[in-house]
Scaffold this active site. Structure first.
Site, PDB file in Angstrom:
ATOM      1  N   LYS A 105     -44.626 -17.404  -2.326  1.00 43.78           N
ATOM      2  CA  LYS A 105     -43.315 -17.748  -2.913  1.00 43.78           C
ATOM      3  C   LYS A 105     -42.868 -19.166  -2.579  1.00 43.78           C
ATOM      4  CE  LYS A 105     -42.614 -14.742   0.715  1.00 43.78           C
ATOM      5  NZ  LYS A 105     -43.191 -13.431   0.935  1.00 43.78           N
ATOM      6  N   VAL A 132     -42.277 -11.788  -5.010  1.00 43.37           N
ATOM      7  CA  VAL A 132     -40.863 -11.376  -4.945  1.00 43.37           C
ATOM      8  C   VAL A 132     -40.764  -9.867  -4.787  1.00 43.37           C
ATOM      9  CG1 VAL A 132     -38.616 -11.411  -6.086  1.00 43.37           C
ATOM     10  CG2 VAL A 132     -40.245 -13.254  -6.527  1.00 43.37           C
ATOM     11  N   GLY A 134     -42.074  -7.574  -2.846  1.00 44.49           N
ATOM     12  CA  GLY A 134     -43.183  -6.703  -2.437  1.00 44.49           C
ATOM     13  C   GLY A 134     -43.485  -5.610  -3.443  1.00 44.49           C
ATOM     14  N   GLY A 187     -42.041  -5.802  15.023  1.00 47.65           N
ATOM     15  CA  GLY A 187     -43.024  -6.378  14.098  1.00 47.65           C
ATOM     16  C   GLY A 187     -42.461  -6.693  12.724  1.00 47.65           C
ATOM     17  N   GLU A 190     -41.057 -12.353  12.146  1.00 49.93           N
ATOM     18  CA  GLU A 190     -42.081 -13.260  12.647  1.00 49.93           C
ATOM     19  C   GLU A 190     -41.636 -13.832  13.993  1.00 49.93           C
ATOM     20  OE1 GLU A 190     -44.735 -14.330  10.540  1.00 49.93           O
ATOM     21  OE2 GLU A 190     -44.055 -13.101   8.856  1.00 49.93           O
ATOM     22  N   LYS A 205     -37.561 -16.787  -3.354  1.00 52.29           N
ATOM     23  CA  LYS A 205     -37.720 -15.675  -4.302  1.00 52.29           C
ATOM     24  C   LYS A 205     -36.697 -15.792  -5.431  1.00 52.29           C
ATOM     25  CE  LYS A 205     -39.437 -12.762  -0.554  1.00 52.29           C
ATOM     26  NZ  LYS A 205     -39.014 -11.849   0.526  1.00 52.29           N
TER      27      LYS A 205
END
Lengths: 426, 426
Positions: A105, A132, A134, A187, A190, A205
């Site tokens: 993206k 965009v 998922g 998780g 990041e 996006k």
């Protein structure tokens, strides 16, 4: 049975997910495509990936050029991320007449117009559903399902990390910092969460769907972006008292002569279904002139949801190959000659409702002074909430406004900030 | 610019909507397809439609045969409804090598396999996005976006009339009859609401998506169907006390060796987003092994939302024509040779949670007798609620069970019904 050869560039999280999916669900995919999608080559600079992913012998290479230049490969899947290398490899693949799938993206938001131009010139498909939302088929819905509609708006929650953090603050009253640490531990954020929490990822996006929705070039630079780093548990608590939940929203609206496109924390009323989209879930509403409002919701990121969207694109390209066709759908949802230059409205021209929190000294006349300044700028109040008197220090003064112009709001806040009784930036 | 000629059969609500959309949004559609979608002929037995819809001169005919046999027409849109005539005309169009768009769920549910077979033989496309869920792109999502997934379940609210009625009962405590009358007055229920309230319409749609999701033939006959006509305000009130809203759900699950496919009123927990899908809105959740759960929501019926889905299909076909291809995607989402015969589990083999309402005389030992019978059949209780004692007559006794086998539930209810203290069918 025909074999269609796929080459993957980059074996990070999503790339590895695509490998896994192609290998594990192979017979399922054959039953849908009527062809075998064969993973011919997969490239990564980290040679340990070959073993980690149990790649079949001969598939792993540590040079992406060997993939995009392999004459037997039919479809290229770019999963490297970043801008320079990924962009160059995509252009090389297009030049070699190979259709490309990407989930990149940032690259599309910043350099998408050049990639689209190259693809159109060569009549090669460039697919990017996974860039965009998922798992949610936002791009397919805009490009294919809603073709009979003038699209009026596309808005939603497009970043799972931010939504997770805001949900945690809302549910547990933790601070932004603690919620972020929790997101990192679980998780879903990041190690470097900058792109997420400052709203950039959401804006990338939004730039893509805005272009598709209204028939304009991708314009990332003019999107207003405000992240969630300044949201406090107090804001969320007050919002709840007024009947709202705070979400990081991507908002775009087609005003005809111009487009609104902005990313910022937004108060969503409890009765709006988006207020119930919590945790790492994403959701988007698309409004068309004929269809009304459609809502799509699902996991917006993560290894397998994103890989699933990538494989959807690979299969679309494979079906083109099987049907002996290409460039069946215009990349930006409108024919190249029909893409217009519609300006994005500067943020100070936006008219909307506002939420203010002032840290004010609890002295007589403060409320009247502040509301007077707002009134001078034509900003009228919908609700006001003042916490009980403290012996010393400031008290939070919360205000919700009726519709007001951002430029007026900025001027009024500047004037109010200068008051002696105001203790923090509003 | 290339012109693609469209012929419409039937100018009822949705047919008229398609005409309106093709005429009003023509330039928008051109900008997306790169071709002009020209309404060449529109047929209806009611000759007044020509004037009512301000059809361009020469478009109206009162004989559908003139449309399906017109050699210049490229795409046929069947909007007649019903089974015999509509089915014959679709077969004739296919025989004439013309791709077809239909929204006729009853026809597809009952005779879809024959239509699909004829289409596949002729390699002609048959599109039916508008047959399920109106504005929501359910079929495209299953056939195209989720191709990398083993689909585990498809469930949702697929009938706007029923959802409107249940929402009214829930919000206002009105009776089923009053809510139905209100739905009819507001135009969101037909004068003859049988197909809707008895669950048949929902089951037609479920038959279609179940086939697409799991790679099986359309099997309408084996779907268990229970409508909403027996739902009372009392049920909805008790459900709310336990934290649930009652919705007419279409539920299908892939168990591997067999399929669950059933339509019945279902208690949805408040925290489930489907419980907040109210009024005429529809919503569907699709669960894939890789993608997790996706939610789609939007208007499930109505003139323009349905017309929008029809136009989406027309454009898909027009893009095929422009790309000089056809039969690009298998009609039932899997290659014809891969369609398996997976049985639908008989309802008495279903294991799920149950809600019972007994009208019982308020005598000592009643609760113990009833729960004893349930216990004998291995049905254990999760919650029990008994209203305060009345001087005479029956009191409602509400029970929620843990997971139990439908066959055991049927036997237990039969035994309980025979008790002297039970005043109505449970």
């Amino acid at each position: 049975m025909k074999t269609i050869n796929v080459g993957i560039l980059g074996l990070g999280t999503v790339g590895a997910g695509v490998v896994k999916l192609l290998l594990e669900n192979q017979s399922l995919i054959i039953s849908r495509v009527g062809a075998c999608l064969n993973l011919k080559k997969a490239a990564d600079i980290d040679v340990r990936k070959e073993k980690e992913l149990s790649l079949p012998k001969g598939v792993f290479v540590n040079n992406a050029g060997l993939v995009v230049n392999d004459p037997e490969i039919d479809i290229i899947v770019e999963m490297i991320g970043g801008e320079k290398l990924a962009g160059d490899l995509i252009l090389k693949a297009i030049e070699n007449n190979k259709p490309v799938v990407t989930a990149n993206k940032a690259l599309l938001a910043r350099h998408g117009n050049a990639l689209v131009k190259a693809s159109e010139k060569q009549k090669v498909d460039l697919m990017f559903e996974a860039s965009v939302g998922g798992a949610m088929p936002i791009i397919k819905t805009i490009r294919e399902s809603l073709v009979g509609n003038q699209i009026k708006s596309v808005s939603g929650i497009l970043n799972g990390t931010c939504n997770y953090i805001l949900s945690k603050i809302s549910d547990n009253g933790t601070s932004f910092e603690d919620a972020l640490a929790e997101a990192q531990a679980s998780g879903c954020a990041e190690a470097d969460p900058g792109l997420d929490v400052n709203g950039l990822d959401t804006a990338h996006k939004l730039a893509i769907v805005t272009a598709l929705a209204y028939g304009m070039k991708i314009n990332f630079d003019d999107i207003y972006i405000e992240g969630i780093t300044n949201i406090t548990p107090l804001d969320i608590q007050f919002a709840a008292q007024f009947g709202y939940r705070i979400k990081l929203m991507a908002i775009s609206k087609n005003l005809g002569h111009a487009i609104e496109a902005r990313v910022h924390p937004t108060m969503i009323p409890f009765e709006n279904i988006l207020s119930n989209v919590n945790g790492t879930l994403n959701a988007v509403t698309i409004t068309g002139d004929e269809v009304g409002e459609i809502l799509l919701s699902g996991l917006g990121a993560g290894m397998m949801p994103t890989a699933s969207a990538v494989v959807g694109d690979i299969v679309d390209l494979a079906r083109n190959i099987m049907a002996n066709t290409r460039a069946r759908i215009p990349l930006l949802a409108h024919q190249p000659g029909q893409i217009r230059a519609i300006p994005i409205l500067p943020i100070d021209k936006i008219i909307t409702h506002y939420y203010f929190r002032f840290a004010a000294l609890d002295r007589p006349g403060v409320l009247s002074t502040i509301s007077g300044i707002l009134g001078n700028y034509g900003i009228s109040l919908k609700s006001v909430h003042q916490k009980g008197r403290k012996s010393s220090g400031s008290v939070p003064l919360i205000m919700l406004t009726h519709r007001a112009l951002e430029a007026d709001v900025i001027s009024a806040l500047k004037e109010i900030s200068a008051l002696e009784v105001i203790q923090e930036t509003p």
